[in-house]
Design an enzyme around this catalytic site. Sequence first.
Site, short mmCIF file in Angstrom:
data_model
loop_
_atom_site.label_atom_id
_atom_site.label_comp_id
_atom_site.label_asym_id
_atom_site.label_seq_id
_atom_site.Cartn_x
_atom_site.Cartn_y
_atom_site.Cartn_z
N ALA A 1 -6.27 5.64 7.00
CA ALA A 1 -7.25 6.48 6.29
C ALA A 1 -8.59 6.52 7.01
O ALA A 1 -9.37 7.46 6.82
CB ALA A 1 -7.43 5.98 4.86
N LYS B 1 6.57 0.07 1.66
CA LYS B 1 6.12 1.03 0.66
C LYS B 1 7.17 1.20 -0.45
O LYS B 1 6.83 1.42 -1.61
CB LYS B 1 5.86 2.40 1.29
CG LYS B 1 4.57 2.48 2.10
CD LYS B 1 4.43 3.88 2.71
CE LYS B 1 3.36 3.94 3.78
NZ LYS B 1 2.00 3.70 3.31
N CYS C 1 -6.61 0.84 3.74
CA CYS C 1 -5.63 1.64 4.51
C CYS C 1 -6.29 1.93 5.84
O CYS C 1 -7.28 2.67 5.91
CB CYS C 1 -5.30 2.95 3.80
SG CYS C 1 -4.26 4.06 4.79
N ASN C 2 -5.76 1.33 6.91
CA ASN C 2 -6.36 1.55 8.22
C ASN C 2 -6.27 3.00 8.67
O ASN C 2 -7.24 3.56 9.17
CB ASN C 2 -5.68 0.64 9.26
CG ASN C 2 -6.07 -0.81 9.08
OD1 ASN C 2 -7.03 -1.27 9.63
ND2 ASN C 2 -5.32 -1.53 8.26
N ASP D 1 0.97 12.02 2.32
CA ASP D 1 1.27 10.96 3.29
C ASP D 1 0.42 11.11 4.56
O ASP D 1 0.45 12.14 5.21
CB ASP D 1 2.77 11.04 3.62
CG ASP D 1 3.24 9.85 4.43
OD1 ASP D 1 2.75 9.66 5.56
OD2 ASP D 1 4.09 9.10 3.91
#
Lengths: 249, 249
Positions: free
Chosen positions: B94, B178, B91-92, B56
Site C-alpha cells: 500500500a 490471506k 501493508c507494505n 487487490d
Amino acid sequence: MHADASAVLGPFVGVLGGMGPLATVDLLAKIIEETPAGIDQDHVPVVAHNVAQIPDRQRFVAGDGPSPLPAMHAGIARLNAIGAGCIAMPCNTAHIWFDTLAAHSRAPLIHIADAVAEVLSDGLADGPAPARVGLLATQGTLRAGFYQQRLGARGIEVLHNRDDEFDAWFTPGCYAVKAGDLERGARLLGEAAARLAERGAERLLLACTEVPPALARLDPAGLPAQIDATRALARACVRWWQQQPRTTT
Amino acid sequence: MHADASAVLGPFVGVLGGMGPLATVDLLAKIIEETPAGIDQDHVPVVAHNVAQIPDRQRFVAGDGPSPLPAMHAGIARLNAIGAGCIAMPCNTAHIWFDTLAAHSRAPLIHIADAVAEVLSDGLADGPAPARVGLLATQGTLRAGFYQQRLGARGIEVLHNRDDEFDAWFTPGCYAVKAGDLERGARLLGEAAARLAERGAERLLLACTEVPPALARLDPAGLPAQIDATRALARACVRWWQQQPRTTT
C-alpha cells in the site's frame, strides 16, 4: 466525506473496544477465524475503536471512580458517524450500560449474551446444552444479571464465584491479563474456574473478555469444557455481515 | 458529534487496515506488546479500519484489476473525520500510494520503511546493523523501490527474490496466508526466504504483512534472524503516542 466513504466502502461491524485492548484484538482474530473466506474481500468489514482511555468499569461498579459512560457514548458516536451498520462490544461488563448505549446509537448493538444464547440454542459441537454453566465474569456482570436471565429462560442454571473468590482469584486475575501478564492471569483465573467445577458446572462460560487468552494457557483436561462469549460474539458479527446485501467494489 | 467525541477521547493512531485483515490484527497485537502499560488506560488509543473490501493491490500492480486507491482514500477520510492524530498502514504494498494518500490526509501518515530504518539506526538488540538484508516483499513493493532507497542511503544492500521465485513461492505463499492457511503459507514463504539466505542475506526483512504470522511457524534456527516491518511500525505508533501531550479522562 461520510457519504462518499460509505458509498465506496459500504457498512461495517463497529467494535467498541479498548476494554481492554487485548480483548479487542481477540475478537478481531475470532471474527476472521469464524469467517469462511478465500480472499481478503470475503472478510467481514470491521472498524475497531480500540481506545482504552475509558474509565475503569469494574472500579466504577465498585463505587471507586468516574463513570465510563461518556467515553463509551463518544466511541459509539464515532462509529456511527462513519457508517457503522451494527456495533459489538468485546467487554461483558460494558453490557451493564447496553440499553442506554443502544438508545443513543443509530446502528443496532449486538448483545453478547444473545450471542451466547444463540450458540447454546444452536447446540454445541461436542454435546447437548448443559444444565449448569459456571459463569466466569466480573462482579459487575454478575450483578447486572443478564446472563442469569437469558440462560435461565432456557432452563440453564448459572453458577458463579463467591465474593471471597472474586477477591482472591478472579479480580486480580483480570488485572494481571490487562497488564499483559498472561501467566499469572492463567493461574489466578484457573483457581476461580476450579471452584465452579467443584460445585457442578458442566461448562465454563468465559464471560469476561480477559479470560479466554489466559485460560488458553492451562491444560484443558483439568477443567470443564468452555464456551467462549467472545467467540459467540464473533459468530454473531459474521452472521450480521452474511445477512447484508452484497455491494461490489 | 466529532468535536464532542474528540474532546472526551482525544486523538488516536488511525490504522488503515484490511490489507489483509490478519495483518491488521498482527499490528494491533504488536502495538500492545510494544507498549509499557500497567492498566488499560496506558495503552495506545487506536482506531483500526479493518475493511478488506479494497481491490487487490498485487493484482492491480500486475495490471489485472481495478485501482485500490479510491477505497484507500475513503478509509483514510473516515479515520480523519473522527479525529485521527496519525495514520499507519499495515501493508507494505500500500505504500506505493503513500505520497498521494498523505497529500489527501489531514493526519500525517507514518511510512513503514521509515519505521524500519529507525529500528536499524537504533541498533538491533542482538547485533550491529547488517550489511545485506534479504527483502521479503511483494513485487509491487520491490519495484516501488522505497526500501532499497531508504536502506541503501544507510549503506545497507537489499537482496530480493527473482521473478521465477516470486511465481513459485512468494506470491502463492501470500495468498495462502490471506486465505487463512498459515501452514502452507509458511512452507512457501520459507522457500522464498531460503533463496535470499543462500545469496548472503544476513537478516531477513519481513516487509509483507502476511509474512510474519507464517514464518513464526518455522524453526528460527534454519533461517537468518528477522526484522519484522510490522513490529517496527508498531514501535513507531507507540513513539507517536508517547510524544503526545497527555489528556486526563
